[in-house]
Write a protein that holds these residues in place. Structure first.
Motif, PDB file in Angstrom:
ATOM      1  N   VAL A 117    -103.559 -11.023  22.421  1.00 55.80           N
ATOM      2  CA  VAL A 117    -103.202 -11.383  21.046  1.00 55.80           C
ATOM      3  C   VAL A 117    -101.994 -12.309  21.047  1.00 55.80           C
ATOM      4  N   LEU A 118    -100.985 -11.985  21.868  1.00 56.76           N
ATOM      5  CA  LEU A 118     -99.789 -12.826  21.964  1.00 56.76           C
ATOM      6  C   LEU A 118    -100.141 -14.242  22.399  1.00 56.76           C
ATOM      7  N   ARG A 119    -100.970 -14.364  23.422  1.00 54.01           N
ATOM      8  CA  ARG A 119    -101.349 -15.703  23.901  1.00 54.01           C
ATOM      9  C   ARG A 119    -102.089 -16.488  22.821  1.00 54.01           C
ATOM     10  N   GLU A 120    -102.961 -15.810  22.084  1.00 51.77           N
ATOM     11  CA  GLU A 120    -103.702 -16.507  21.029  1.00 51.77           C
ATOM     12  C   GLU A 120    -102.783 -16.926  19.895  1.00 51.77           C
ATOM     13  N   LEU A 121    -101.784 -16.103  19.576  1.00 50.05           N
ATOM     14  CA  LEU A 121    -100.819 -16.473  18.534  1.00 50.05           C
ATOM     15  C   LEU A 121    -100.028 -17.713  18.947  1.00 50.05           C
ATOM     16  N   ILE A 122     -99.653 -17.760  20.206  1.00 48.29           N
ATOM     17  CA  ILE A 122     -98.936 -18.933  20.714  1.00 48.29           C
ATOM     18  C   ILE A 122     -99.832 -20.167  20.643  1.00 48.29           C
ATOM     19  N   LYS A 123    -101.099 -19.982  21.014  1.00 47.93           N
ATOM     20  CA  LYS A 123    -102.043 -21.097  20.984  1.00 47.93           C
ATOM     21  C   LYS A 123    -102.238 -21.634  19.566  1.00 47.93           C
ATOM     22  N   LEU A 124    -102.266 -20.724  18.590  1.00 46.15           N
ATOM     23  CA  LEU A 124    -102.443 -21.150  17.198  1.00 46.15           C
ATOM     24  C   LEU A 124    -101.294 -22.015  16.696  1.00 46.15           C
ATOM     25  N   GLU A 125    -100.091 -21.780  17.225  1.00 44.98           N
ATOM     26  CA  GLU A 125     -98.931 -22.564  16.776  1.00 44.98           C
ATOM     27  C   GLU A 125     -98.971 -23.993  17.304  1.00 44.98           C
ATOM     28  N   GLY A 126     -99.709 -24.220  18.373  1.00 45.06           N
ATOM     29  CA  GLY A 126     -99.893 -25.582  18.891  1.00 45.06           C
ATOM     30  C   GLY A 126     -98.594 -26.240  19.308  1.00 45.06           C
ATOM     31  N   ASP A 127     -98.465 -27.520  18.983  1.00 46.56           N
ATOM     32  CA  ASP A 127     -97.303 -28.311  19.390  1.00 46.56           C
ATOM     33  C   ASP A 127     -96.031 -27.932  18.648  1.00 46.56           C
ATOM     34  N   THR A 128     -96.163 -27.203  17.537  1.00 48.73           N
ATOM     35  CA  THR A 128     -94.952 -26.809  16.795  1.00 48.73           C
ATOM     36  C   THR A 128     -94.130 -25.786  17.579  1.00 48.73           C
ATOM     37  N   CYS A 129     -94.771 -25.080  18.505  1.00 49.17           N
ATOM     38  CA  CYS A 129     -94.067 -24.082  19.316  1.00 49.17           C
ATOM     39  C   CYS A 129     -93.536 -24.763  20.578  1.00 49.17           C
ATOM     40  N   THR A 130     -92.406 -25.413  20.440  1.00 49.53           N
ATOM     41  CA  THR A 130     -91.823 -26.105  21.589  1.00 49.53           C
ATOM     42  C   THR A 130     -91.154 -25.136  22.552  1.00 49.53           C
ATOM     43  N   ASN A 131     -90.606 -24.055  22.002  1.00 47.96           N
ATOM     44  CA  ASN A 131     -90.075 -22.977  22.838  1.00 47.96           C
ATOM     45  C   ASN A 131     -90.019 -21.703  22.005  1.00 47.96           C
ATOM     46  N   ALA A 132     -89.907 -20.565  22.674  1.00 39.69           N
ATOM     47  CA  ALA A 132     -89.942 -19.296  21.951  1.00 39.69           C
ATOM     48  C   ALA A 132     -89.324 -18.193  22.790  1.00 39.69           C
ATOM     49  N   ILE A 133     -88.821 -17.176  22.085  1.00 44.97           N
ATOM     50  CA  ILE A 133     -88.355 -15.959  22.740  1.00 44.97           C
ATOM     51  C   ILE A 133     -89.342 -14.846  22.390  1.00 44.97           C
ATOM     52  N   ILE A 134     -89.803 -14.121  23.396  1.00 38.82           N
ATOM     53  CA  ILE A 134     -90.716 -12.986  23.199  1.00 38.82           C
ATOM     54  C   ILE A 134     -89.928 -11.716  23.509  1.00 38.82           C
ATOM     55  N   LEU A 187     -76.521 -14.832  21.191  1.00 36.51           N
ATOM     56  CA  LEU A 187     -76.790 -15.992  22.017  1.00 36.51           C
ATOM     57  C   LEU A 187     -77.091 -17.208  21.146  1.00 36.51           C
ATOM     58  N   ASP A 188     -76.342 -18.243  21.354  1.00 43.69           N
ATOM     59  CA  ASP A 188     -76.487 -19.440  20.526  1.00 43.69           C
ATOM     60  C   ASP A 188     -77.375 -20.455  21.233  1.00 43.69           C
ATOM     61  N   ILE A 189     -78.666 -20.380  20.951  1.00 45.39           N
ATOM     62  CA  ILE A 189     -79.629 -21.348  21.476  1.00 45.39           C
ATOM     63  C   ILE A 189     -80.241 -22.006  20.241  1.00 45.39           C
ATOM     64  N   PRO A 190     -79.675 -23.096  19.770  1.00 44.41           N
ATOM     65  CA  PRO A 190     -79.974 -23.604  18.427  1.00 44.41           C
ATOM     66  C   PRO A 190     -81.397 -24.096  18.194  1.00 44.41           C
ATOM     67  N   ASP A 191     -82.109 -24.490  19.234  1.00 43.86           N
ATOM     68  CA  ASP A 191     -83.408 -25.141  19.032  1.00 43.86           C
ATOM     69  C   ASP A 191     -84.607 -24.231  19.244  1.00 43.86           C
ATOM     70  N   VAL A 192     -84.453 -22.926  19.128  1.00 46.66           N
ATOM     71  CA  VAL A 192     -85.584 -22.014  19.299  1.00 46.66           C
ATOM     72  C   VAL A 192     -86.498 -22.127  18.077  1.00 46.66           C
ATOM     73  N   THR A 193     -87.746 -22.515  18.300  1.00 50.35           N
ATOM     74  CA  THR A 193     -88.664 -22.718  17.174  1.00 50.35           C
ATOM     75  C   THR A 193     -89.370 -21.446  16.741  1.00 50.35           C
ATOM     76  N   HIS A 194     -89.606 -20.528  17.690  1.00 48.92           N
ATOM     77  CA  HIS A 194     -90.378 -19.322  17.384  1.00 48.92           C
ATOM     78  C   HIS A 194     -89.772 -18.085  18.046  1.00 48.92           C
ATOM     79  N   VAL A 195     -89.969 -16.953  17.395  1.00 46.31           N
ATOM     80  CA  VAL A 195     -89.672 -15.640  17.973  1.00 46.31           C
ATOM     81  C   VAL A 195     -90.914 -14.780  17.807  1.00 46.31           C
ATOM     82  N   PHE A 196     -91.366 -14.182  18.912  1.00 49.13           N
ATOM     83  CA  PHE A 196     -92.509 -13.272  18.871  1.00 49.13           C
ATOM     84  C   PHE A 196     -92.015 -11.876  19.245  1.00 49.13           C
ATOM     85  N   ASN A 197     -92.194 -10.929  18.346  1.00 45.51           N
ATOM     86  CA  ASN A 197     -91.884  -9.541  18.651  1.00 45.51           C
ATOM     87  C   ASN A 197     -93.141  -8.892  19.237  1.00 45.51           C
TER      88      ASN A 197
END
Length: 464
Positions: free
Chosen positions: A240-257, A316-326
């Motif tokens: 499910v996590l992988r499919e959610l990431i796939k759905l975000e496409g190019d908008t998900c440049t980086n993410a914290i899981i 943690l100050d990482i300003p360019d994180v586009t997505h967070v997946f819990n």
């Protein structure tokens, strides 16, 4: 709009701020810096990602611009709950003191005591530390806190969660009563309130947002997930996590899981790498050097997905994180706010998605109650597999009539009229039945002779 130039900061500090590309302070900075510069105690309450670090680093640097530290006697002290946050605060001081001759020391685990002691012996203006390592140095007799003029407690609610409150109270007792205290937290639990009432003197309270609220820049969503079988929950959830990431496409440049357990962090990161995703784990059991290397790779864009425990949830100050997946629902509702606060920082847009299984529903309800809003539901991108129905078995054909005993006996008789002994001897090994496929009637040739006797004959035999 307020500008940094309006806040009466040291000109050399303003120059460093300008070179870093900042012009206007955030609300917490605009509210906390003026009273801090006046020497007042400050109680700052703000959601994560609002710039609390600069709220105390900038006035501290301005206040410490004059003067010099003595050996083993730091002039200021910053307490942080984690190594990563302490290292980040140290980076902020480096950036803002580039035009000033101020020294600092970073006391965190995973670094040699001797190396840290050599820096302290020279005298430092700013001491940045985690509570445990600070007390270790103090108990070794290598540190004296009687000259601390400014003390900062950062992410106080995280300190509470990690069980550091007794250490914090002890450290307060080791510093002068006349010190200035800057106390920052995202939430105000009753225990935190008690500490501020005990150790802060008439603090200026700056609260720029309702406690435990998520930034409006973050688009939130939740997937209600139910495994097909209990033993498949982990693998199906990772799919499910992988499919959610796939759905975000190019908008998900980086993410914290985020995962709740360290073992799940490792398993999830390994699984993502197996499926071609650029991921790496970070949690408290890893070596400090490895944790810092992973964070640096994530910051500079070499690493796309950071799979983390709550060690990376706050500060943690990482300003360019586009997505967070819990990947897991946090056990404490406040941790949800801190986790998703890693995205949507500094006015940017962000997205946070959480996977909720049936056993997480109580914790999930607590999160919605805390943030006072219903999180929109997202359709599970993985369709449940249809159960395969077993094909109906057609009725077997009726068994052909068994050959009559006399016919079978005739078939087993050779030309001389005697029964074939070779076949009866080999039948025990199964060789004959496979050879001629002759059906056995009754007991066949193996019928004991006494069974063929009549009742009277058997009685006579027994009497004899």
């Amino acid at each position: 709009m307020t500008k940094f130039s309006d806040l009466n900061l040291n000109p050399k500090v303003l120059k460093a701020i300008s070179e870093a590309g900042y012009e206007s302070p955030t609300p917490i900075q605009a509210g906390a810096i003026p009273p801090a510069l006046e020497g007042k105690d400050v109680l700052g309450i703000a959601q994560t990602g609002t710039g609390k670090t600069a709220s105390f680093t900038l006035p501290m640097i301005s206040l410490l611009a004059r003067g010099r530290a003595r050996a083993r006697m730091p002039r200021s002290l910053v307490l942080c709950p984690t190594r990563e946050l302490a290292a980040q605060v140290a980076e902020n001081f480096d950036a803002y003191t580039k035009h000033l001759k101020l020294t600092k020391a970073l006391l965190i685990g995973g670094v040699s005591f001797k190396e840290q002691e050599s820096i302290i012996d020279k005298g430092v203006d700013v001491l940045i530390a985690t509570p445990g390592r600070l007390l270790d140095h103090f108990e070794r007799g290598k540190l004296i806190l009687s000259d601390v003029k400014v003390m900062v407690v950062d992410e106080a609610d995280r300190m509470l969660d990690m069980g550091f409150i007794p250490d914090i109270e002890r450290i307060f007792g080791l510093t002068p009563f006349t010190r200035q205290t800057l106390f920052f937290s995202a939430t105000m639990a009753p225990e935190i309130e008690r500490i501020t009432n005990t150790f802060l003197s008439a603090p200026a309270r700056i609260e720029v947002a309702r406690q435990a609220t998520a930034s409006e820049n973050i688009t939130q969503g939740v997937v209600m997930f139910k495994a097909s079988r209990r033993d498949r929950e982990g693998s199906e959830k990772r799919k499910v996590l992988r499919e959610l990431i796939k759905l975000e496409g190019d908008t998900c440049t980086n993410a914290i899981i985020f995962c709740n357990r360290k073992t799940d962090v490792d398993i999830c990161a390994k699984s993502m790498k197996k499926y071609g995703l650029n991921a790496a784990p970070i949690h408290g059991d890893l070596e400090q050097s490895q944790r810092m290397k992973t964070l640096d790779s994530f910051r500079n864009g070499e690493l796309q997905f950071l799979v983390a425990s709550d060690v990376a949830a706050r500060g943690l100050d990482i300003p360019d994180v586009t997505h967070v997946f819990n990947f897991d629902v946090p056990g404490h509702a406040e941790d949800y706010v801190h986790r998703i606060g890693r995205t949507g920082r500094a006015g940017r847009d962000g997205k946070a998605v959480m996977i909720v299984s049936p056993r997480d529903e109580k914790a999930f309800d607590a999160i919605e109650a805390l943030i006072q809003k219903e999180i929109p539901r997202i359709e599970n991108p993985v369709k449940p597999a249809e159960r395969k129905r077993k094909p109906k078995v057609e009725a077997e054909a009726p068994v052909e009539a068994v050959e009559e005993p006399k016919a079978a006996e005739a078939a087993n008789t050779n030309e001389s009229g005697n029964k074939s002994r070779s076949r009866s001897r080999s039948r025990g090994r199964g060789g004959d039945r496979k050879a001629d496929n002759t059906p056995v009637v009754g007991m066949g040739d193996h019928m004991p002779s006494f069974i063929a006797l009549s009742f009277d004959e058997r009685r006579a035999a027994d009497a004899a």
